[in-house]
Design a protein around this motif. Sequence first.
Motif, PDB file in Angstrom:
ATOM      1  N   LYS A 192       0.804  -1.263   0.187  1.00 40.30           N
ATOM      2  CA  LYS A 192      -0.038  -0.125   0.032  1.00 40.30           C
ATOM      3  C   LYS A 192       0.877   1.307  -0.219  1.00 40.30           C
ATOM      4  O   LYS A 192       0.546   2.187  -0.760  1.00 40.30           O
ATOM      5  CB  LYS A 192      -0.833   0.070   1.339  1.00 40.30           C
ATOM      6  N   ALA A 193       1.939   1.199   0.773  1.00 44.30           N
ATOM      7  CA  ALA A 193       3.021   2.457   0.831  1.00 44.30           C
ATOM      8  C   ALA A 193       3.452   2.518  -0.573  1.00 44.30           C
ATOM      9  O   ALA A 193       3.632   3.810  -1.226  1.00 44.30           O
ATOM     10  CB  ALA A 193       4.009   2.245   1.726  1.00 44.30           C
ATOM     11  N   LYS A 194       3.927   1.488  -1.331  1.00 48.92           N
ATOM     12  CA  LYS A 194       4.293   1.750  -2.806  1.00 48.92           C
ATOM     13  C   LYS A 194       3.331   2.350  -3.751  1.00 48.92           C
ATOM     14  O   LYS A 194       3.628   3.316  -4.522  1.00 48.92           O
ATOM     15  CB  LYS A 194       4.830   0.559  -3.248  1.00 48.92           C
ATOM     16  N   GLU A 195       2.037   1.882  -3.483  1.00 48.93           N
ATOM     17  CA  GLU A 195       1.159   2.313  -4.448  1.00 48.93           C
ATOM     18  C   GLU A 195       0.813   3.833  -4.020  1.00 48.93           C
ATOM     19  O   GLU A 195       0.427   4.520  -5.114  1.00 48.93           O
ATOM     20  CB  GLU A 195      -0.236   1.608  -4.004  1.00 48.93           C
ATOM     21  N   LYS A 196       0.943   4.181  -2.851  1.00 50.41           N
ATOM     22  CA  LYS A 196       0.804   5.619  -2.333  1.00 50.41           C
ATOM     23  C   LYS A 196       1.777   6.470  -3.158  1.00 50.41           C
ATOM     24  O   LYS A 196       1.495   7.695  -3.463  1.00 50.41           O
ATOM     25  CB  LYS A 196       0.544   5.860  -0.899  1.00 50.41           C
TER      26      LYS A 196
END
Length: 667
Positions: free
Chosen positions: A263-267
């Motif tokens: 999720k952090a990479k997608e953000k």
Amino acid sequence: MPPKAADKRRQGQGGPSGGKAGKAGKSKKKDEDDFPEAGEDGSTARAAVRSPDQLELTEAELKQEIIRTLTADNPHVPQDIIRFNFKEGAYKLVDDMDHTAVHFTLNGYLIHKDSDEGRRQSIRSATEAEETLAEEEEAPVEAAAEPTEEAETKDEEPTEEAEAEEEGEGEGEGEGEGEGGAEGEHEAETAEAAEEEPHPEKVPERKLKNQFNFIERGSTTFHYPLREKGLQTDPLPFGTFSENVNQWFIYDSYMEELDRMEKAKEKEKAKPVAVKKDDQKTGRKLSLVEIPHVDSLSMVARAAKIAERMVNLNTYDDIAQDFKYFEDASDEYRGQNGTLLPLWKFQYEKTKKLAVTALSWNPKYKDLFAVGYGSYDFMKQGHGMLLLYTLKNPSFPEYSFSTESGVMCLDFHADHPHLLVVGLYDGNVAVYNLRRASPEPSYKSSAKSGKHTEPVWQVKWQKDDMDSNRNFFSVSSDGRIVSWTLIKCSKSYSNQFLDVFEAHHMAVDTVSWNPFHVKVFISCSSDWTVKIWDHTIKTPLFVYDLATAVGDVAWSPYSSTVFAAVTIDGQAHVFDLNINKLEPLCSQLVVTQKKNKTTHVQFNPADPVIIVGDERGLITCLKLSPNLRKKPKGKKGQEVKKGPEEEIAKMEKLLSLVREPGKKEEQ
């Protein structure tokens, strides 16, 4: 009164004292016999005895005073001793003779009181003194009187010897003289009175203290008073924690962490890199540029790499100094021959059982070189490795890649130094991009793309094609030369060839074109020979027999006539055809371990050093001495021309000496 009667009366009166008087009379007679007889006038006659060599001096000579000075010099010491002085290199008279004369020597019997023997004697003396004192206190007073009575009884009993002496004295004295008898009685009484007087008691000697033994002296030192100091701190807070952990709990925690990271990479991908805003007041466009995310681990790794290089620079400072400044001055006395100075050694723990199968210097970064690891033995095939080392850090490789098959060859791209192509033992070729932090190659062949069926022995980058696509060639023992393009692979089977050279009787290990002359190439083989060719001539121009199988050969980048070769006996040979066309200028052992073979050699493109690899995975860096990199000298008043044209002319001049007259070609 007759003498005998007087003697008896004297004996009855005196008892034991009469015997003493007789002894006194006998001793007196003996003294009278010792003196010479007196004359009629009572004077004693004395005879003057003189030495036969005594001088007869006058009265004036006897009164003369003669002064004698006593010195400490020994008159018997020799005065004419001559010894050789090594400092001055001449014989010198010895004037400091020893005048000491030893007349008496006695070893001391004293024992130091603090020694083991001294302590034992002190204890023994103290014990004996205590025992003696105890015996004296216990003995009664009567015991002291008994010896006195026994002594008196012994004195009263006349001995046979005393009676014989008295009879002898009586007969010798004649018919008795009254005065002599009276004197004897007086002496006997005096002796008896002296015996009756008690002897004074012996006072025990007092032991003197040793003034030089500081142990017996008392001393006081200052004692610091004891102090106590106490501190009290607040107790640290603590808590009790308990948890049961099982396999499912660990799995769930791992999955949650993985989801959080995704999720952090997608953000981060969703955030715009640059956002432009219009400023209506000023009419100018402002751009807000966000700083891209930088992994903190990469920053730490970069700092750690710099620190590691600094530490290695200090560790290998002496080798770095030799690399930069050392020039072997002994070359002036060797004529044309030279030497190789060992510098750094590169070895990785995971490559100790692998052989060095390929070497290549980076064309842009002159201190960076790539090493391929594998095995030439068909029965010992396994994994391979690709390492990149730098001269700034010989302790650990800069890049490390693992391959499923052994690496047989490699090459850097001349215009894109971050691209590295390798050929593998299983017939595949792969391209690694050093800018990408990935252990896998960016491009790799497969069975669908038409890989080689046998090991790839040579790969070489070519210039980009018309569409600016990067491409390279690969050569394999399956008989094919394949041209590869990074976008798509084009297979080219060549059943036709331009020319064939019957060069060697055994396997050809290396073929390399001269970097200056386009018609000259060199080859080496396991048939012990190194040959230099002109591709327009079917026969070799130079043939060198090195007496053992040749593993690799390489041209130097600074001269068209210098090349180096390594043999399987662990030696490196450096040739300069411009200086000596028959023999190498240097043949030196570069491998120290037994049953080890050198496999590859490469010149550095900028510095006068070479690197040599062996079967144990060790890379050795060696510096060429001045004789191995001599430049041609010009005539007086003329400058020496430098450049590729001069190197081509130098090689062409050399070739013109060995070409046949009919085969010479104008350049």
